[in-house]
Motif scaffolding. Structure first.
Motif, PDB file in Angstrom:
ATOM      1  N   ASP A   1       0.847  -1.200  -0.016  1.00 46.98           N
ATOM      2  CA  ASP A   1       0.206  -0.051  -0.022  1.00 46.98           C
ATOM      3  C   ASP A   1       0.937   1.507   0.101  1.00 46.98           C
ATOM      4  O   ASP A   1       0.521   2.411  -0.429  1.00 46.98           O
TER       5      ASP A   1
ATOM      6  N   THR B   1      -5.934  -1.998  -4.705  1.00 52.48           N
ATOM      7  CA  THR B   1      -7.207  -2.897  -5.221  1.00 52.48           C
ATOM      8  C   THR B   1      -6.742  -4.073  -5.967  1.00 52.48           C
ATOM      9  O   THR B   1      -7.339  -5.070  -6.410  1.00 52.48           O
TER      10      THR B   1
ATOM     11  N   ARG C   1      -5.999   2.554  -5.647  1.00 55.86           N
ATOM     12  CA  ARG C   1      -6.169   2.226  -3.994  1.00 55.86           C
ATOM     13  C   ARG C   1      -7.754   2.313  -3.762  1.00 55.86           C
ATOM     14  O   ARG C   1      -8.261   3.501  -4.277  1.00 55.86           O
ATOM     15  N   ASP C   2      -8.244   1.640  -2.763  1.00 57.95           N
ATOM     16  CA  ASP C   2      -9.575   2.186  -2.397  1.00 57.95           C
ATOM     17  C   ASP C   2      -9.582   3.319  -1.373  1.00 57.95           C
ATOM     18  O   ASP C   2      -8.457   4.014  -1.111  1.00 57.95           O
ATOM     19  N   GLU C   3     -10.487   3.683  -0.562  1.00 53.41           N
ATOM     20  CA  GLU C   3     -10.642   4.850   0.139  1.00 53.41           C
ATOM     21  C   GLU C   3      -9.863   4.489   1.188  1.00 53.41           C
ATOM     22  O   GLU C   3      -9.393   5.753   1.989  1.00 53.41           O
ATOM     23  N   THR C   4      -9.406   3.645   1.843  1.00 55.67           N
ATOM     24  CA  THR C   4      -8.650   3.508   2.686  1.00 55.67           C
ATOM     25  C   THR C   4      -6.912   3.477   2.473  1.00 55.67           C
ATOM     26  O   THR C   4      -6.086   3.460   3.450  1.00 55.67           O
ATOM     27  N   GLY C   5      -6.754   3.594   1.241  1.00 55.48           N
ATOM     28  CA  GLY C   5      -5.454   3.677   0.767  1.00 55.48           C
ATOM     29  C   GLY C   5      -4.827   2.336   0.418  1.00 55.48           C
ATOM     30  O   GLY C   5      -3.898   2.196   0.064  1.00 55.48           O
ATOM     31  N   ARG C   6      -5.762   1.163   0.594  1.00 57.93           N
ATOM     32  CA  ARG C   6      -5.011  -0.153   0.164  1.00 57.93           C
ATOM     33  C   ARG C   6      -5.233  -0.278  -1.307  1.00 57.93           C
ATOM     34  O   ARG C   6      -6.202  -0.094  -1.823  1.00 57.93           O
TER      35      ARG C   6
END
Ligand SMILES: [Zn+2]
Length: 567
Positions: free
Chosen positions: A197, A216, A209-214
């Motif tokens: 990440d 995808t 990345r998703d909203e949490t920064g992870r």
């Protein structure tokens, strides 16, 4: 008819006269053709010449790969004599050889040799195909597939690593989107490639990345390079197999040639050798990747001995693709306001490449899809031309030219830049382009009519394996500007469709021009190479929807039948 007969008789006489001259060096001397090479006559169906003043003919005489006469059946058969072989078109229609002005030759073959995801209709199906593939894959081996596209999927989103992980927890998985500008990988692939990440986006690329920064698992444009080392590169044997397959597939579609984009320089020799050996039958015009520019400048254009393989261009990239939001826009994406796309080339680097190419006599073909990418590229082409006022017109091209500021359309003409466009992209992209771009930016999107009206030459192609690579789909898309099921809305700008006469030029004469071959290819007239495409229907006159029901019947390169449908 008298006029046509007269013209044909004259052309025939001229062709014969020209062929008896001594100033025709080379292996295939038309002089030999006129005197002793066996003559072949194609007749028995309407023949479209591609010429404005004599658009149709009844018969064409060919010897030693060269067109000797075009005219009425009676005249041509008389002139050809009793020993001529007659090829009966049996009511089918013949056209100048169709040429795909933008395709990826190796990719067309590799599509048949790797996991093909084109038919996948949902994320569920993608996962099911993957689960089945994993059963026949050895531990630790990377699974590589290509061709999926989420347009029309019920989930209405891109796949993620969370979709893939349950089907393949251990083997790295890399599944490329049909446009080649994005791919999805599973967690095992991210790990094997050392992506987490915290990994920064590379220049010209994006790790989604998703909203949490992870992360995808979706990797866009240059971010794809982070995992390509995990894909087993095809060896020489696989490559030769792929080229042979691609040549057969293309001949069977009715293409007599293609412009091969982003070719690894070493592969041009493989293709030339396969052509000399008769394994690759169709013509290939190579546009090599940037790594070969210096050698191309030093050595000049390269042609195979039989003349069918020509290398004299370099392919560069300005931006990514629209579907994966990599196309560089002058204002953010309407459906993702934080993103305006990706620049894959910077000014200084571009000008250095352009200047070297201009001085070295190299044609530059640059991928540009977004309006900002096209505007900048036109600026930079103009800058390079101005800095080299003595350079010849090297017929530089913009590949795709998809989204244009309407005021940039005329600049293509002013700079003599060729637009290399793929009609099927328009009818595929227009399902999602209104979301990406909003309603106002579609005026200059896929603007074939406006470009032609401004005096721009459009070399049309398919971008296979991104699209199917079927000339009839491309021709239909250009003239109908509708989905294959007939779909059309105002968003599709129906007025940007072209006439059939223009579409014919887009796939014949204009690709020839865009490859410096209009003296020998692109129309059916005496003195040119005998490259013909034969379809079962007269696509110049049948109702629009019927274009798609035509079938390739015969493909002829240098007078040699390289494909013939079974009766
Ligand atoms: Zn392409």
């Amino acid at each position: 008819m008298t006029d046509l007969r007269h013209t044909a008789a004259l052309l025939f006489a001229l062709a014969l006269a020209a062929c008896s001259g001594e100033d025709n060096p080379g292996k295939h001397r038309p002089a030999d053709a006129a005197s002793d090479a066996p003559m072949t006559v194609f007749t028995g169906g309407v023949i479209y010449t591609g010429l404005d003043d004599a658009p149709t003919a009844e018969a064409v005489a060919v010897a030693d790969g060269i067109i000797l006469g075009v005219g009425t059946r009676a005249l041509i058969e008389d002139s050809a004599g009793d020993n001529a072989t007659i090829i009966d078109l049996d009511g089918a229609a013949m056209y100048p050889g169709f040429t795909d002005a933008h395709a990826h030759f190796l990719g067309i073959g590799m599509r048949e040799l790797t996991l093909n995801l084109e038919a996948v209709g949902s994320i569920d199906e993608l996962v099911a195909v993957l689960a089945e593939t994993i059963q026949n894959t050895e531990q630790g081996e990377t699974v590589y597939g290509r061709g999926w596209i989420e347009t029309g999927w019920p989930e209405a989103r891109m796949p993620t690593r969370d979709d893939l992980d349950p089907a393949s927890p251990d083997n790295p998985v890399i599944l490329r989107r049909a446009d080649d500008h994005a791919l999805v990988v599973n967690s095992a692939a991210l790990e094997a490639a050392g992506i987490n990440d915290a990994t920064p986006d590379p220049d010209g690329g994006r790790i989604e990345r998703d909203e949490t920064g992870r992360a995808t698992g979706m990797l866009i444009d240059n971010a794809q390079n982070l995992v390509v080392a995990l894909i087993k590169a095809p060896g020489e044997k696989t490559k030769r197999q792929a080229y042979a397959t691609a040549s057969n597939i293309y001949a069977a579609y009715g293409w007599t040639g293609l412009h091969n984009m982003s070719v690894a320089p070493a592969n041009t020799e493989t293709i030339a050798a396969l052509s000399e050996d008769g394994v690759v039958d169709i013509r290939v015009y190579n546009s090599i990747d940037q790594s070969g520019l210096n050698a191309l400048v030093a050595n000049g254009p390269q042609a195979s001995k039989n003349g069918r393989i020509l290398t004299r261009a370099v392919k560069l990239y300005m931006d990514g693709a629209l579907g994966s939001r990599g196309a560089l826009l002058s204002a953010p994406y309407s459906d993702r306001p934080k993103t305006s796309g990706l620049a894959l080339m910077h000014h200084e680097e571009a000008l250095d490449l352009f200047n070297r190419a201009l001085v070295g006599g190299v044609q530059v073909n640059t991928h540009a899809i977004g309006d900002e990418a096209n505007a900048l590229l036109l600026d930079w082409y103009a800058e390079a031309f101005a800095a080299n006022p003595d350079a010849a017109d090297l017929r530089w091209r913009i590949e795709h030219a998809q989204i244009l500021h309407t005021e940039d359309i005329k600049r293509f003409a002013d700079l003599s830049v060729i637009a290399s466009m793929q009609p099927s992209h328009a009818i595929g992209d227009l399902y999602f382009a209104p979301d990406r771009l909003g309603p106002n930016r579609l005026d200059g999107a896929y603007a074939w009519r406006s470009l032609i009206d401004a005096g721009v030459i459009i070399a049309a192609g398919s971008d296979a394996p991104v699209e199917r690579g079927d000339p009839l789909i491309e021709f239909y898309a250009a003239v109908a500007r509708r989905g294959l099921d007939g779909t059309q809305t105002e968003d599709w700008r129906p007025g940007e469709a072209v006439t059939r006469q223009e579409a014919l030029k887009m796939f014949t004469l204009w690709p020839a021009y865009a490859a410096f071959q209009e003296q020998s290819l692109g129309t059916i007239e005496p003195g040119k190479r005998a490259d013909f495409t034969v379809f079962s229907k007269d696509i110049m006159t049948v109702p629009e929807a019927q274009i798609l029901t035509a079938k390739p019947v015969m493909t002829v390169v240098d007078g040699e039948i390289v494909y013939r449908a079974e009766k």
